[in-house]
Write an enzyme that holds these catalytic residues in place. Sequence first.
Site, PDB file in Angstrom:
ATOM      1  N   CYS A 184       5.279 -20.718   6.662  1.00  0.00           N
ATOM      2  CA  CYS A 184       5.780 -21.998   7.177  1.00  0.00           C
ATOM      3  C   CYS A 184       7.171 -21.746   7.738  1.00  0.00           C
ATOM      4  CB  CYS A 184       5.759 -23.077   6.094  1.00  0.00           C
ATOM      5  SG  CYS A 184       6.536 -22.606   4.528  1.00  0.00           S
ATOM      6  N   ARG A 194       5.921 -24.409   1.783  1.00  0.00           N
ATOM      7  CA  ARG A 194       4.627 -25.044   2.057  1.00  0.00           C
ATOM      8  C   ARG A 194       3.486 -24.037   2.014  1.00  0.00           C
ATOM      9  NH1 ARG A 194       6.073 -27.800   7.680  1.00  0.00           N
ATOM     10  NH2 ARG A 194       7.632 -26.138   7.708  1.00  0.00           N
TER      11      ARG A 194
END
Length: 368
Positions: free
Chosen positions: A304, A309
Site C-alpha cells: 500500500c 493496509r
Amino acid sequence: MKKRVLAAFLCMAMTASALAGCGSNTSTEEETTQESTDETTDESAESEPVEAVETKTVYVTPQWVNSALNGEQEGYEDILIAEVGYGDVADCVSYNEGHVPGAIYVDNCEVEDATGSEEGAYNLLAADEVVDNMLNHGITKDTKVVLYGADVSGTARQAFAYLWAGVEDVKIINGGIDAWESAGYDTETEVNEGEAAEDFGTEAPAHPEYRLDIEDAKEKLESDDNFKLVSIRSEEEWLGESSGYNYMDKAGEPEGAVWGKGSETSSDVNGFLNDDGTVKDLAGFEEVWADCDFTLDNELSFYCGTGWRACVPFLVLYENGYENISVYDGGWYEWLMHDDYPVQVGDPASDDCEHTTVGELPTGKAAK
C-alpha cells in the site's frame, strides 16, 4: 509519519475531552443497574460452548477470547491480550476509556520505523529491535498473543510483524473492542504491564519470507510472470490522481502492479470489512477480488502506501493456509525514493495509462 502523528494528536485531544467529563456524578442506583445488566449479558454470552480454532487462525471472535480467558480452550489457558495503538499509552483514549480485562498496551512504533527516513521508510524495524520490544512485554515465540485495536490495519501490521519475527500463534479480536462490548463482556481502565522475558526462543526473523524488500519486488515484476504485486490502495491512488498522503508529492504505482482494491482512502480497509466492522472471511475477499487481474494461484505480494493496509489480506490468506504470499514492506513511499524505478500512472488496461519513471513524475499530487 504525518498520518500517524495526526492520529496520536487526535487521540490526545479525545483523551482531554474524556477527562473533562470525569467529574460528572452517577447515582448508586444507576451503577447497580449497569452492573446487573452486564452480569446478565455476560452469562448469556457464555452459555454456549465455543469451538476450538487452529494455531494459524488469526481473526477470532470475542466469544472465543472470553472462553480462553475462562480456561475453556485447550492450549490457551494462558494468553496475553494487548491493545495496539500509536504512541504512548497515556495518549490512547480507547485503551484508557476501557479495554479487555488484563490487556496490556503495545505501540505500533515498537515494530515499525517511525521516522520516515530513507533508511527506515516506515518499514519494519530490524528484527532484533522488534524482539527486544516484545520481550519487554513478556512476549516470546511461544506466547499466545491476542491483539486488537481501534485501527484495523494498524492492528494487522502489529500481528504481521510478530509473525514475521517468530511468534507462532498470533490472533486478533475480529471487530475489536466494539465487538467485545457488543458481546456483553466487561472492560476495565487499569493500566496493565507484561512481565519482561529474557529469551525469545528462536532467531528472528523466523519467517523472512513473509516480507519482500524493494529490490526483490522490482526484480520479480520484471522476470516472474506468476508474481503479482497487489496494490491495496484506493481507486484515486491506483489511478495516480493522488498519492493519498500529505507527505508524498508524486502519484502512481510500480509498473506491473495490479489492483487489489480494499480501500476508500489511504487510511482505511473498508472494502475488506463487513457492515459490523469485522474483517471479511476468505469468501468475502474472493468476492472483492472476483474481477481483479490475479488469482490465488499466483504468488502474491501485497503493498500500500507504507505497509499497514497490505497486512490485512496477507493475514486472511495466511490463516487459510496460503504460503506463496508476502508483504512488500516499502510500498509506494519507498518506491518514490528511486528516480529510475518504472512507474505506471492510470489503469494499465487502458490506452491512457502512462509508463514513465519516478524521476519523471510530476509533483503536486500530495493529499490535501
